[in-house]
Enzyme design. Structure first.
Site, short mmCIF file in Angstrom:
data_model
loop_
_atom_site.label_atom_id
_atom_site.label_comp_id
_atom_site.label_asym_id
_atom_site.label_seq_id
_atom_site.Cartn_x
_atom_site.Cartn_y
_atom_site.Cartn_z
N TYR A 1 108.60 -2.97 -7.27
CA TYR A 1 107.21 -3.32 -6.98
C TYR A 1 106.32 -2.15 -7.38
O TYR A 1 106.61 -0.99 -7.05
CB TYR A 1 107.05 -3.60 -5.48
CG TYR A 1 105.65 -4.00 -5.06
CD1 TYR A 1 105.07 -5.19 -5.52
CD2 TYR A 1 104.90 -3.22 -4.18
CE1 TYR A 1 103.80 -5.57 -5.13
CE2 TYR A 1 103.63 -3.59 -3.78
CZ TYR A 1 103.08 -4.77 -4.26
OH TYR A 1 101.82 -5.14 -3.87
N ASP B 1 107.41 5.61 -10.77
CA ASP B 1 106.56 5.17 -9.67
C ASP B 1 107.06 5.89 -8.41
O ASP B 1 107.99 5.45 -7.76
CB ASP B 1 106.62 3.65 -9.50
CG ASP B 1 105.69 3.18 -8.39
OD1 ASP B 1 105.28 4.02 -7.57
OD2 ASP B 1 105.39 1.97 -8.35
N LYS C 1 100.76 6.79 -0.91
CA LYS C 1 101.37 6.77 0.43
C LYS C 1 101.40 8.13 1.14
O LYS C 1 100.41 8.53 1.73
CB LYS C 1 102.77 6.16 0.33
CG LYS C 1 102.68 4.69 -0.16
CD LYS C 1 103.82 3.84 0.26
CE LYS C 1 103.77 2.46 -0.36
NZ LYS C 1 103.81 1.37 0.58
N1 PLP Z 1 104.40 1.30 -5.98
C1 PLP Z 1 105.33 1.27 -5.02
C2 PLP Z 1 106.70 1.82 -5.28
C3 PLP Z 1 105.02 0.73 -3.76
O1 PLP Z 1 105.95 0.68 -2.80
C4 PLP Z 1 103.71 0.24 -3.54
C5 PLP Z 1 103.34 -0.36 -2.25
O2 PLP Z 1 104.14 -0.65 -1.41
C6 PLP Z 1 102.78 0.30 -4.59
C7 PLP Z 1 103.17 0.85 -5.79
C8 PLP Z 1 101.40 -0.22 -4.41
O3 PLP Z 1 100.69 0.63 -3.55
P1 PLP Z 1 99.44 0.09 -2.70
O4 PLP Z 1 99.99 -0.81 -1.64
O5 PLP Z 1 98.81 1.35 -2.17
O6 PLP Z 1 98.55 -0.64 -3.65
#
Ligand code: PLP
Length: 433
Positions: A150, A243, A271
């Site tokens: 994700y 990511d 985060k």
């Molecule tokens: N990338 C990863 C690995 C994530 O776990 C998340 C959200 O859970 C995101 C991107 C997207 O972040 P946001 O919820 O701040 O848009």
């Protein structure tokens, strides 16, 4: 905790019935609806340290950690104080401000491969901006992502996107165009041959990967997997985008890149960096990042980008990390002890996998370790839901999905561990084998 929370409790039931009239599903992000655990959702009113309190005043040991940001625990006093102080100087300037420069210098100094950085508000923004940049830098269209991975909810990534969508049974979202799907090749995590299949069609701008998968539950990269991606990106002239929205600042000072010794071309952060405030970032190679407007032609902007309160929170997070050089060892020890305790509580005979990397962990009700999204069908959702409910009833709040990662924070101490393991022994005994 004796009363099962959530089930049929009037204040919560009423709250969510009202909410469902004015908000889709009664929540502002799908996983909050508890759809996959067979229990009414709870609403929280307070979060401090490793504990949260619901709208009926019940206290829980919390392992959701706001889905990752609560690395230091909820509402760390130094972070709260920094935000309070910053608020006294104004909430939003709409122009540059000195603290964001300090933050950019400190982030680029500690994140491997991050020579320049741009701050945004959410991980979704960071990912979609990095994709546009990767396409511009390579002159190519296609992106490789992994099933169960994700990267926020931009169209290009919303294809076999792991926990949130899978929990709701929506593998692909309606509204994502065929064109967007066509430019995304989905490969199997931990399978370099499958990555080669995606590269074979050419035109690959970037590979986006969670260096430790957190959105199909905690799934570690197998030895050589990340290095194999690096090597393939080099060979094909594609960019490797790590990511690290979950892993950044969580797995160690330099995140997964440092832990696994893999250099990204671009990195996504979020985060934990903001300590609970909305802050994310994308960064990477100077020659690539220099293409971002106004230095270059690739457009990217935001009213709330580098929000002063978020920047203040992030500087406080980094201060706390700098002042506690043993913090990552403590998290590792706490994670290992929890893992051992959970394995012992589950017992030998049960089909339970406790998967963990540092402070990221998941209990899978599955006969074999989960290595990729292909293993997801073997996860027993019913047993997970029963276990979740049994834990909730004992005051332990776990992620309400079989495919989400739980998080140890610096605030989880002996009391929280003991409470959780005692609850786990009783909960495993209640769940059918
Ligand atoms: N990338 C990863 C690995 C994530 O776990 C998340 C959200 O859970 C995101 C991107 C997207 O972040 P946001 O919820 O701040 O848009």
């Amino acid at each position: 905790m004796t009363t099962p929370a959530g089930i049929g409790h009037d204040p919560h039931a009423q709250l969510f019935a009202r909410a469902a009239r004015v908000t889709p599903g009664g929540v502002h992000s799908p996983v909050r609806a508890f759809r996959s655990v067979g229990v009414a959702p709870i609403a929280l009113t307070e979060a401090r340290g490793a504990r949260v309190w619901d709208a009926e005043g019940r206290e829980y040991v919390d392992w959701i950690g706001a889905w990752g940001p609560a690395l230091l625990g909820h509402a760390h006093p130094r972070v709260v104080e920094a935000v309070r102080r910053a608020a006294g100087h104004g909430l939003l300037f709409g122009l540059a401000s000195p603290p964001e420069l300090e933050l950019a210098e400190r982030v680029t100094a500690r994140v491997p491969g991050c020579e320049m950085v741009r701050f945004v508000a959410t991980g979704t923004e960071a990912a979609m901006s990095a994709l546009r940049l990767a396409r511009a830098a390579t002159g190519r269209a296609r992106v490789i992502k992994f099933a169960g991975g994700y990267h926020g909810h931009a169209d290009a990534f919303l294809i076999r996107a792991g926990s949130g969508a899978a929990t709701l049974g929506i593998p692909d979202s309606p509204g994502v165009t065929a064109g967007a799907a066509r430019d995304t090749c989905v490969a199997r995590y931990n399978d370099l041959d499958d990555v080669d299949r995606c590269f074979a069609d050419g035109d690959v701008a970037a590979v986006f990967v969670e260096p430790v998968a957190g959105n199909m539950g905690c799934v570690p990269p197998e030895p050589g997997f990340l290095q194999g991606l690096r090597e393939r990106c080099d060979r094909h002239g594609a960019l490797l985008v790590l990511d690290e929205v979950i892993t950044g600042f969580r797995l160690g000072p330099g995140g997964a890149a440092e832990r696994f010794g893999v250099r990204p071309d671009l990195v996504l952060l979020g985060k934990a960096l903001g300590g609970g405030m909305p802050l994310a970032a994308f960064g990477g190679r100077r020659d690539v990042m220099s293409r971002i407007a106004p230095a270059g032609p690739v457009y990217q902007a935001g009213t709330f980008a580098a929000h002063p309160l978020s920047v203040a929170a992030a500087l406080a997070v980094l201060d706390v990390l700098d002042d506690a050089p043993d913090l990552y060892q403590r998290l590792e020890r706490a994670g290992a002890s929890l893992e051992r305790g959970l394995r012992a509580a589950a017992g030998e005979s049960r089909a339970v996998q406790v998967q963990r990397v540092a402070s990221m962990w998941t209990v899978f009700f599955a006969p074999r370790p989960v290595r990729s999204w292909d293993d997801a069908p073997a996860v027993d959702r019913e047993r997970h839901a029963a276990w979740f409910r049994a834990m909730l009833a004992r005051g332990v709040l776990l992620p309400p999905s079989p495919f989400e990662c739980a998080f140890v924070s610096a605030a989880h101490g002996e009391a929280e561990m003991a409470h959780t393991l005692e609850a786990a022994r009783a909960a495993f005994a209640e769940v059918p084998a």
